[in-house]
Every structure is written in structure tokens, then in C-alpha cells.
Design an enzyme around this catalytic site. Structure first.
Site, PDB file in Angstrom:
ATOM      1  N   HIS A   1      -5.177 -61.782  14.621  1.00 50.20           N
ATOM      2  CA  HIS A   1      -5.577 -62.956  15.100  1.00 50.20           C
ATOM      3  C   HIS A   1      -7.259 -62.997  14.422  1.00 50.20           C
ATOM      4  O   HIS A   1      -8.510 -63.831  14.226  1.00 50.20           O
ATOM      5  CB  HIS A   1      -6.429 -62.946  16.277  1.00 50.20           C
ATOM      6  CG  HIS A   1      -4.597 -63.145  17.555  1.00 50.20           C
ATOM      7  ND1 HIS A   1      -4.302 -64.601  17.945  1.00 50.20           N
ATOM      8  CD2 HIS A   1      -4.359 -61.770  18.283  1.00 50.20           C
ATOM      9  CE1 HIS A   1      -3.513 -63.460  18.788  1.00 50.20           C
ATOM     10  NE2 HIS A   1      -3.733 -62.301  18.690  1.00 50.20           N
TER      11      HIS A   1
ATOM     12  N   ASN B   1      -1.510 -66.042  24.553  1.00 44.30           N
ATOM     13  CA  ASN B   1      -0.588 -66.699  23.512  1.00 44.30           C
ATOM     14  C   ASN B   1      -0.255 -68.742  23.409  1.00 44.30           C
ATOM     15  O   ASN B   1      -0.295 -69.184  24.754  1.00 44.30           O
ATOM     16  CB  ASN B   1       0.255 -66.226  23.160  1.00 44.30           C
ATOM     17  CG  ASN B   1      -0.194 -65.044  21.903  1.00 44.30           C
ATOM     18  OD1 ASN B   1      -1.414 -64.516  21.446  1.00 44.30           O
ATOM     19  ND2 ASN B   1       0.349 -63.842  21.796  1.00 44.30           N
TER      20      ASN B   1
ATOM     21  N   TYR C   1      -8.575 -54.506  23.669  1.00 44.57           N
ATOM     22  CA  TYR C   1      -9.141 -55.157  23.447  1.00 44.57           C
ATOM     23  C   TYR C   1     -10.793 -53.874  22.763  1.00 44.57           C
ATOM     24  O   TYR C   1     -12.168 -55.106  21.791  1.00 44.57           O
ATOM     25  CB  TYR C   1      -9.341 -57.023  24.474  1.00 44.57           C
ATOM     26  CG  TYR C   1      -8.428 -57.236  23.591  1.00 44.57           C
ATOM     27  CD1 TYR C   1      -6.357 -56.640  23.696  1.00 44.57           C
ATOM     28  CD2 TYR C   1      -8.494 -58.671  22.927  1.00 44.57           C
ATOM     29  CE1 TYR C   1      -5.777 -57.137  22.813  1.00 44.57           C
ATOM     30  CE2 TYR C   1      -7.508 -59.483  22.743  1.00 44.57           C
ATOM     31  CZ  TYR C   1      -6.014 -58.875  22.597  1.00 44.57           C
ATOM     32  OH  TYR C   1      -4.460 -59.043  22.187  1.00 44.57           O
TER      33      TYR C   1
END
Ligand code: NDP
Length: 495
Positions: free
Chosen positions: A54, A127, A337
Site C-alpha cells: 500500500h 480493501n 500493522y
């Protein structure tokens, strides 16, 4: 506009900007020209590590407004009353490409949202597709390596991609969506967003229900076909970024309707598929979409790096009334993350304005690189202590989550869970229209034609079998496109 004095970073007014200080007109530069060194040194450090996935993205601030009452399912304050508005931030992205890659690449699109609620920031990091390629995080880094560059040629490789997908049959559902024209959206405004994972909601009685989040574009789904997307890569690689900025600056604010699907624990036990398997959807007719609210994006950040590049989303950021689920991919992301953000932005990344909770935070985390808050001031930095004004509010305790088993082992991800074909088969044969089917096959064929090397036939045959298992017309059409003749007997042998 009030003019400002030119200064160094420490605030010293500096008078010479254009010319370096030298010994004589043609002589060498003096070390004491500090402004020169400071500028050059800062420039050398402008880049921070780009996101491994990303990396290329665009962002905007906006507002979420509740339009329907779902308080019977969740006590999350963001949904507490109809009309309630919550500020939020969205970042859309490509997945595999580097920061300079083209916006119209065939790729899923990231759809990451941060809602600034009074119970902390809620991040929904999804997404533009409701499913994903894999269902166990152990495969994630391997999968992403196949989407990036070949270790020797440093080029993208369809051989790596199809090799991995053909050996990972659970990828088929997402592969089919990627290969349809939804793999090349016309703009970020013209695509849906999905929380993708199963999450849970719990209400004020602490009753838990499983949930999937859908953000449906109110601009309509619009896509490039394969040829148009290829052309757009050359015409304007930043086309989606430009589109978002220009539309919002024109005050034509894009909107999405948030809808949820709910599944009770009883329903989860009898559901045909694993409800926590991210390669599957819940059919709408069995789990109808329920309206929740409208998300509107209405402000482009004044500074891209400050707010978009430094934005950090974390699926672990849920709020009271919203919980996790045993979805393995979600569980893996809860760790990976924040770990990625600590590496990329530093341990105090939550202090960066776009990531900060506007309602404040109180805990015992102190110090660390780039600590720019009050660092807890003179308050105690340990617990228990006799001086504290920080209390634990038991009313925020999440209901316990019962587990089906108490056996720890490495369970096969596909054991009792190996129907990778029914849902993609329905997508291809019942949901897509003729043109969409044609374009999907054409996109598959043009990329499979690039498979090369000694394993070429093996990879193609393995993937063709997956297509046949999903839908024989799909298998036939791809085989034909690749110039491979398949007879009926061979089809019947595919299990
Ligand atoms: P429905 O028949 O009720 O609706 C079809 C869904 O498919 C819509 O959500 C539509 O999105 C979406 N869709 C249409 N074309 C594509 C495409 N090329 N790629 C991805 N999604 C597309 O769906 P069901 O619930 O009965 O499920 C049937 C199949 O639809 C599933 O097997 C799955 O492949 C697909 N699907 C299902 C979703 C779900 O959450 N149930 C979500 C997305 C896809 P839109 O309405 O926005 O046009």
C-alpha cells in the site's frame, strides 16, 4: 498575508539564501554557512521507508453520519443516535506497486478508514474487495513477494504470481475479482470498500453478534477495462490521486453508504463455510445488508506528507461496542500493522496529528524517539501507584469470547474448509454479465500468456484445473484463449 522572516530550523533569521559563503568570489565554501548544511542534510533525510504494501495512496478527511439505528446490536458511540456525525480520515491505495507506481495498475485497492470517536480512534482497514487471496497470515509475506519484483530480474513477474495462486487454491475468489474489471477501478470514488474480515458487535447487554462492514459507493461502480487501464498508466500515472483532489476541491464530495451484514453465533455454527474465513463472503439473501450511515469525504489535507504519508491505520484499533473475531488474517494483522508503523514512523507514531485521538489518551507509555507530547508530565509512570488520577473503567470490559476447542496445534488451514470454488463459480456464472465475463477471461489470458520458464506448463495446468472446478465455461474460455485444447474426458477427471 503577513510575511515571515526566513530562518533556520531553530528559528534564527538568515539573510543569504541564494549564495553560499565562500572565500573570495571564486574560492571554496566555508563550513560555517550553516543554512547550506542544514538544508542539504535535511533534504538527504526527507524520505521515510515506504510502506512494504500500500505504498502509493491518496487521502482525504470527511464526516460519517448515522442514518439508521443499530444500537440494538452495538453500543459503539459512533452509532449512538441518528444524525450523529463523526470526523474521519480515509486513505485509498494500490497494494503491490511502489510509491511511484501507476494508479491504474491491476491490483486490489486499499480502503483504510479512521474514525475519530470519543472512545478512541476506530480504524477499519479494508480493501475494495470483500475477500482476500489467503486465509492464514503465515502466507502473507510469501504472497506479497510474488506481487513485488523477481529477486534476479528485479521485474514484476506473472510467473511468480500464477505459480503462487495455482498452489494456493483458496486465492481463486480474490483472483477472479482482481482479473475482472474491478481490478482496475476508474477512480477511488467509483469503488466499494469492505472491512473484509468478520468483526463482532456487542450491545449494552454485552450480547455479541458477528458483523461484516460494506461501504457502497454512491458514485456508482466504474472501471477501466484492461486496455484502458494499460493506456492510462502512460497517460497519467497519478490519475486516481488527481481525480480525488480535483473532485473534492470542486466540492463534489464523494459519498459511500455504510451497510452491515449480521450473523448470530447460532447461524455461524451452521453456516456452510467458515464464517471467519476471509476468502468467503456471506450471501446477501441469507444475511441482508442493513443500512447504517453515510461517509462523505470533503477535505483534501493541506500537506500530503504530514497527513497521508504519515497516516497509520491499525485493525487492532476497535472501540467499545466493536470487537475482533477469530479470523486468522485479522489476528495476524493485529500484530503486523502497528509493528510496521513503529518501524516506519517510530514508536510514538500515534502522536502524529492525523493519527492522534482528539479526545486524548492516558497511560504509562513514556519517552522514545520523537516524543513530542507532554510525555505524561510529572504524573507517575508506573502502576500501581499512590498518586494516580487514571482509573480503570470496568464498564468498557468486552464480553468474553467462547472458543470451540482447547487444543493448540498447527491445524491445516483447508481442513474441512476446502470449498474454494463454489463462490467464485457463482460470481463468474451468475453475477457477472457477458461483457464482464469476456473481459475477465481476456485479462486472465493476457497475464497467463506471460508465464514463462521450465515450470510454465505445470503452472498453467494447475491453474486451469482451479478455473474448471469453479465453472466449466470459465475453464474452457481460458484454455481456448491460451490455445490449449481440452476434451470432455479430461474435464471429467478434474475433481
Ligand atoms: P448478490 O448476487 O446479492 O450481489 C452480487 C454482488 O457482487 C454485489 O455485491 C456486487 O457488488 C458484487 N459484484 C458484482 N460484480 C463483481 C465483480 N466483478 N467482482 C466482485 N464483486 C462483484 O451476491 P451474493 O451475496 O448472492 O453473492 C454472490 C457472489 O457475489 C459471491 O460469491 C461473491 O463472489 C460476489 N460478492 C458477494 C458479496 C457479498 O458480500 N455477499 C460482495 C461482493 C461480491 P455491487 O452491488 O456493489 O455492484
Amino acid at each position: 498575508m503577513k510575511k515571515k522572516k526566513l530562518t533556520t530550523a531553530s528559528g534564527r533569521p538568515y539573510t543569504e539564501f541564494e549564495n553560499s559563503m565562500t572565500v573570495g568570489n571564486r574560492g571554496p565554501i566555508l563550513l560555517q554557512d550553516y543554512f547550506l548544511h542544514e538544508d542539504m542534510a535535511h533534504f538527504n533525510r526527507e524520505r521515510i521507508p515506504e510502506r512494504v504494501v500500500h505504498a502509493k495512496g491518496a487521502g482525504a478527511f470527511g464526516t460519517f453520519t448515522v442514518t439508521n439505528d443499530i444500537t440494538q446490536y452495538t453500543k459503539a458511540k459512533i452509532f449512538s443516535e441518528i444524525g450523529k456525525q463523526t470526523k474521519m480520515f480515509a486513505r485509498f491505495s494500490q497494494v503491490a506497486g511502489e510509491k511511484g507506481s501507476a494508479d491504474s495498475e491491476r491490483d486490489p485497492r486499499g480502503f483504510a478508514l479512521k474514525f475519530y470517536t470519543e472512545d478512541g480512534n476506530w480504524d477499519l482497514v479494508g480493501n475494495n474487495t470483500p475477500v482476500f487471496f489467503i486465509k492464514d497470515p503465515k502466507k502473507f509475506s510469501h504472497f506479497i513477494h510474488t506481487q513485488k519484483r523477481d529477486p534476479k530480474t528485479n521485474c514484476k513477474s506473472w510467473t511468480m504470481k500464477w505459480d503462487f495462486w495455482s498452489l494456493t487454491p483458496e486465492s481463486l475468489h480474490q483472483v477472479l475479482i482482481l482479473m475482472s474489471d474491478r481490478g482496475t477501478p476508474l477512480s477511488y470514488r467509483n469503488m466499494n470498500g469492505y472491512g473484509s474480515h468478520t468483526f463482532s458487535l456487542f450491545n449494552k447487554n454485552n450480547e455479541r453478534i458477528w458483523v461484516k462492514f460494506h461501504f457502497k459507493t454512491l458514485q456508482g461502480i466504474k472501471n477501466f477495462n484492461g486496455k484502458e487501464a494499460d493506456e492510462m498508466r502512460g497517460i497519467d500515472p497519478d490519475q486516481a490521486q488527481r481525480d480525488l483532489v480535483e473532485t473534492i476541491e470542486k466540492k463534489d464530495f464523494p459519498k459511500w453508504a455504510l451497510q452491515i451484514q449480521l450473523m448470530t453465533d447460532e447461524q455461524a455454527k451452521t453456516f456452510k463455510w467458515n464464517p471467519f474465513d476471509i476468502t468467503k463472503v456471506w450471501f446477501h439473501k441469507d444475511f441482508p445488508l442493513i443500512d447504517v450511515g453515510i461517509m462523505e469525504l470533503n477535505k483534501i489535507p493541506e500537506n500530503y506528507f504530514r497527513d497521508v504519508e504519515q497516516s497509520a491505520f491499525n485493525p487492532a484499533h476497535v472501540i467499545d461496542g466493536i470487537g475482533y473475531s477469530p479470523d486468522k488474517m485479522l489476528q495476524g494483522r493485529l500484530l503486523s500493522y502497528p509493528d510496521a508503523h513503529r518501524y516506519r514512523l517510530g514508536t510514538n507514531y500515534e502522536q502524529i496529528p492525523v493519527n492522534q485521538c482528539p479526545y486524548g489518551h492516558s497511560n504509562y507509555q513514556r519517552d522514545g524517539l520523537m516524543q513530542v507530547g507532554d510525555n505524561g508530565g510529572a504524573n507517575p509512570n508506573y502502576r500501581p501507584n499512590s498518586f494516580d488520577d487514571i482509573v480503570v473503567d470496568e464498564s468498557y470490559k468486552e464480553p468474553a469470547m467462547p472458543m470451540e476447542s482447547n487444543i493448540a496445534d498447527w491445524f491445516d488451514r483447508n481442513e474441512n474448509d476446502d470449498d474454494h470454488f463454489t463462490q467464485p463459480g457463482i460470481l463468474f456464472s451468475k453475477v457477472m454479465n457477458d461483457q464482464e465475463r469476456k473481459n475477465t477471461v481476456s485479462n486472465i489470458v493476457s497475464t497467463m500468456k506471460d508465464i514463462c520458464g521450465e515450470k510454465k506448463d505445470e503452472i498453467i495446468n494447475r491453474q486451469l484445473c482451479h478455473f474448471f472446478r469453479a465453472d466449466s465455461q470459465l475453464g474452457m474460455a481460458v484454455s481456448k484463449g491460451l490455445g490449449i485444447t481440452i476434451n470432455k474426458k479430461e474435464i471429467n477427471q478434474i475433481k
